[in-house]
Design an enzyme around this catalytic site. Structure first.
Site, PDB file in Angstrom:
ATOM      1  N   LYS A 159      -2.727  -8.928  -6.894  1.00 45.19           N
ATOM      2  CA  LYS A 159      -2.942  -9.841  -7.542  1.00 45.19           C
ATOM      3  C   LYS A 159      -4.297 -10.596  -7.187  1.00 45.19           C
ATOM      4  O   LYS A 159      -4.300 -10.764  -5.939  1.00 45.19           O
ATOM      5  CB  LYS A 159      -1.806 -10.954  -7.731  1.00 45.19           C
ATOM      6  CG  LYS A 159      -1.836 -11.687  -9.012  1.00 45.19           C
ATOM      7  CD  LYS A 159      -1.609 -10.940 -10.274  1.00 45.19           C
ATOM      8  CE  LYS A 159      -0.640 -11.583 -11.270  1.00 45.19           C
ATOM      9  NZ  LYS A 159       0.140 -10.741 -12.084  1.00 45.19           N
TER      10      LYS A 159
ATOM     11  N   LYS B  64       7.527  -4.653  -9.702  1.00 44.18           N
ATOM     12  CA  LYS B  64       7.339  -4.295 -11.225  1.00 44.18           C
ATOM     13  C   LYS B  64       7.051  -2.987 -11.647  1.00 44.18           C
ATOM     14  O   LYS B  64       7.525  -2.298 -12.202  1.00 44.18           O
ATOM     15  CB  LYS B  64       6.176  -5.221 -11.848  1.00 44.18           C
ATOM     16  CG  LYS B  64       6.193  -5.280 -13.288  1.00 44.18           C
ATOM     17  CD  LYS B  64       5.001  -6.234 -13.774  1.00 44.18           C
ATOM     18  CE  LYS B  64       5.040  -7.733 -13.270  1.00 44.18           C
ATOM     19  NZ  LYS B  64       4.156  -8.557 -14.090  1.00 44.18           N
TER      20      LYS B  64
ATOM     21  N   LYS C 258      -2.499  -2.503  -7.989  1.00 42.94           N
ATOM     22  CA  LYS C 258      -2.721  -2.807  -9.163  1.00 42.94           C
ATOM     23  C   LYS C 258      -2.156  -4.250  -9.622  1.00 42.94           C
ATOM     24  O   LYS C 258      -1.025  -4.754  -9.284  1.00 42.94           O
ATOM     25  CB  LYS C 258      -1.975  -1.820 -10.045  1.00 42.94           C
ATOM     26  CG  LYS C 258      -2.321  -1.934 -11.652  1.00 42.94           C
ATOM     27  CD  LYS C 258      -3.444  -1.162 -12.130  1.00 42.94           C
ATOM     28  CE  LYS C 258      -3.840  -1.515 -13.527  1.00 42.94           C
ATOM     29  NZ  LYS C 258      -4.534  -2.823 -13.563  1.00 42.94           N
TER      30      LYS C 258
ATOM     31  N   SER D  37      -1.544  -0.338 -18.765  1.00 43.63           N
ATOM     32  CA  SER D  37      -2.701  -0.542 -17.875  1.00 43.63           C
ATOM     33  C   SER D  37      -2.737   1.059 -17.422  1.00 43.63           C
ATOM     34  O   SER D  37      -3.797   1.449 -17.014  1.00 43.63           O
ATOM     35  CB  SER D  37      -2.555  -1.571 -16.724  1.00 43.63           C
ATOM     36  OG  SER D  37      -3.272  -2.706 -17.351  1.00 43.63           O
TER      37      SER D  37
ATOM     38  N   HIS E  91       0.726  -1.196  -0.025  1.00 44.41           N
ATOM     39  CA  HIS E  91      -0.107  -0.100  -0.071  1.00 44.41           C
ATOM     40  C   HIS E  91       0.673   1.398   0.112  1.00 44.41           C
ATOM     41  O   HIS E  91       0.269   2.359   0.142  1.00 44.41           O
ATOM     42  CB  HIS E  91      -0.864   0.192   1.433  1.00 44.41           C
ATOM     43  CG  HIS E  91      -2.017  -0.937   1.294  1.00 44.41           C
ATOM     44  ND1 HIS E  91      -2.504  -1.465   2.274  1.00 44.41           N
ATOM     45  CD2 HIS E  91      -2.671  -1.734   0.197  1.00 44.41           C
ATOM     46  CE1 HIS E  91      -3.571  -2.664   2.057  1.00 44.41           C
ATOM     47  NE2 HIS E  91      -3.623  -2.618   0.658  1.00 44.41           N
ATOM     48  N   HIS E  92       2.135   1.061  -0.378  1.00 44.10           N
ATOM     49  CA  HIS E  92       3.025   2.292  -0.334  1.00 44.10           C
ATOM     50  C   HIS E  92       2.522   3.405  -1.342  1.00 44.10           C
ATOM     51  O   HIS E  92       2.963   4.604  -1.145  1.00 44.10           O
ATOM     52  CB  HIS E  92       4.371   1.953  -0.441  1.00 44.10           C
ATOM     53  CG  HIS E  92       4.829   1.698  -1.887  1.00 44.10           C
ATOM     54  ND1 HIS E  92       4.540   0.385  -2.450  1.00 44.10           N
ATOM     55  CD2 HIS E  92       5.544   2.240  -2.673  1.00 44.10           C
ATOM     56  CE1 HIS E  92       5.081   0.526  -3.633  1.00 44.10           C
ATOM     57  NE2 HIS E  92       5.684   1.392  -3.876  1.00 44.10           N
TER      58      HIS E  92
HETATM   59  N1  GLU Z   1      -1.476  -9.259 -15.234  1.00 43.74           N
HETATM   60  C1  GLU Z   1      -0.348  -8.579 -15.874  1.00 43.74           C
HETATM   61  C2  GLU Z   1       1.032  -8.740 -15.183  1.00 43.74           C
HETATM   62  O1  GLU Z   1       1.311  -9.492 -14.517  1.00 43.74           O
HETATM   63  C3  GLU Z   1      -0.919  -7.212 -16.141  1.00 43.74           C
HETATM   64  C4  GLU Z   1      -1.269  -6.369 -14.399  1.00 43.74           C
HETATM   65  C5  GLU Z   1      -1.678  -4.868 -14.899  1.00 43.74           C
HETATM   66  O2  GLU Z   1      -2.078  -4.684 -15.976  1.00 43.74           O
HETATM   67  O3  GLU Z   1      -2.373  -4.632 -13.798  1.00 43.74           O
HETATM   68  O4  GLU Z   1       1.657  -7.651 -15.270  1.00 43.74           O
END
Ligand code: GLU
Length: 477
Positions: A112, A100, A76, A368, A70-71
């Site tokens: 996720k 990432k 996402k 995204s 939550h930083h």
């Molecule tokens: N599922 C993709 C990933 O592992 C995209 C995640 C996204 O767009 O939020 O990076």
């Protein structure tokens, strides 16, 4: 600890992410162990069991949403539909999303989701019921929203599921002006952005191309500079693998091997990925593709002689057992976690460069981010500037032609005058992101002789950024 992902060797998937983190931690600027522990920890884990009526029978569906960090908010990350989904896997994938996003400078925490179902065995109607019910469960617990947590496609999901998610969200939160930003990877007609479908595969291509155009790196690997004639093997023809293969082919490389569930095919002269897809559609298999040799076991493709290997399916496909036989000079982790730590160590020792998942497959979340910005701004990219640019280019070209007395060809005119469409801007933003992040990681890697591999350098880059964020914000008492 939750059940470990099936194929993991000695440690679970989440534990291997933690091990990689620990390996990098001492090279970072963050000296406070508490901050490092906080960066590593999964902040919220939501496990749900909900009933869905499938063909007149009530089935209890197991599902998860994990918000790793939550930083930065919103969090996402995608939602996967697979029978292998378990808490450990979702936690690991959520953690990878945090690192990432930091690497590609996308201002989100990682998350996720996963639903334990086999999407191939459910009808479209049943999939819709499961997806909508899952979304309603997330809404109930405030686990979804444009400023809270924004899902996206992942293994086993795509634009259709994202459409159901946004529609369910909107009906439960009527009047919310930014509601379209509650999920990304939507169809363009439902608030999606052009260029999202191919984003991950194209990002893989841009990242590998940047490495192959890097004279210093190619010298280190004893390879020629550029993409032409580089041989490529792709494992998995899903959205990511298909697009990666396609862009490598278009960029002048030779895709000499493709692997899927049913087996693998190889042709040293190169495979046309669209023709392979058409063949699979017609016959139900990639095997027996004209001109190609069949490999009985899909995993054999990972051991083919090639320059670049792209595992683009699931985690743990290269492990301590098969890593010694991997011959590629560059392994680009288009999937999340395709190498176990054992495999990583073996390949690094051999001098193979592993381009880590948290960088090389970040094209999806990067685009995204563009989609989310589009949803919040309520305007299509290029709408304001396309005509202006075209008018400006026309007058500049007119002046040049007037001054020189020469005319450009019709084909050149078309290229020069073209004002950017949405897809041009999205591709250009993605290209710039992948190129910039490559150099950030490489600089860390080559500056510190003790950093043995690119994954550790990527972690260092990421941890430094997240650590700064915690230190500058302070800790809420
Ligand atoms: N599922 C993709 C990933 O592992 C995209 C995640 C996204 O767009 O939020 O990076």
């Amino acid at each position: 600890m939750a059940k470990a992902t099936k194929a993991a060797a000695h440690y679970s998937f989440f534990e291997s992410v933690e091990r990689n983190f620990d390996k990098a931690a001492s090279f970072t600027n963050i000296k406070d162990k508490g901050i490092l522990d906080q960066i590593k920890a999964c902040n919220s884990i939501y496990r749900i069991n909900f009933p869905v009526k499938i063909a007149d029978k009530v089935e209890v569906i197991e599902a998860y949403r994990v918000q790793h960090s939550h930083h930065k908010l919103p969090t996402k990350g995608g939602i996967r539909f697979s029978m292998d989904v378990n808490q450990d896997e979702v936690m690991a994938l959520a953690a990878l999303m945090t690192y990432k996003c930091a690497i590609v400078n996308v201002p989100f925490g990682g998350a996720k989701g996963g639903i334990k179902i086999d999407p191939k065995k459910l009808s479209a109607y049943d999939l819709e019921k499961v997806t909508r019910r899952y979304t309603a469960e997330l809404v109930k617990k405030n686990f979804i929203g444009p400023g809270i947590d924004v899902p996206a496609p992942d293994y086993g999901t795509g634009p259709q599921e994202m459409s159901w998610i946004v529609d369910t969200y909107m009906s439960l939160r009527p009047g919310e002006i930014d509601a379209a930003g509650c999920v990304t990877g939507k169809p363009v007609t439902q608030g999606g952005v052009r260029g999202r479908t191919e984003a991950t595969g194209l990002g893989v291509y841009f990242g590998v191309r940047e490495m192959c155009n890097d004279t210093e790196m190619m010298k280190k690997l004893n390879m020629t500079v550029g993409m032409e004639d580089k041989t490529v093997v792709v494992q998995g023809l899903g959205n990511v693998g298909y697009h990666a293969a396609k862009f490598f082919g278009e960029g002048g490389s030779r895709v000499i091997g493709i692997a899927e569930y049913e087996g693998a095919i190889t042709n040293p002269k190169g495979l046309d990925v669209d023709a392979v897809m058409a063949h699979r559609k017609k016959t139900g298999s990639i095997l027996n593709f004209p001109g190609a040799k069949n490999l009985k076991k899909s995993a054999e493709a990972l051991e083919l002689e090639c320059d670049i290997l792209i595992p683009a399916a699931l985690e743990n496909v290269i492990n301590g057992e098969n890593a010694p036989r991997v011959k590629a000079r560059i392994v680009a982790e288009a999937a999340n976690g395709p190498l176990t730590p054992d495999a990583d160590a073996i390949l690094t020792k051999k001098g193979t460069v592993v381009i880590p998942d948290m960088y090389i497959n970040a094209g999806g979340v990067t685009v995204s981010y563009f989609e989310w910005l589009k949803n919040l701004s309520h305007v299509r990219y290029g709408r304001m500037e396309k005509r202006f640019s075209e008018n400006m280019n026309t007058s500049i070209l007119g002046s040049i032609e007037g001054l020189t007395g020469k005319k450009v060809s019709a084909a050149e005119r078309k290229i020069i005058l073209h004002g950017p469409d949405e897809v041009d801007l999205v591709h250009s933003g993605l290209e710039d992101t992948m190129m910039g992040s490559y150099h950030e990681i490489k600089d860390i890697w080559l500056k510190n002789k003790k950093i043995a591999d690119m994954r550790t350098a990527a972690f260092v880059n990421s941890i430094n950024k997240i650590g700064v964020s915690y230190m500058e914000l302070g800790i809420f008492p």
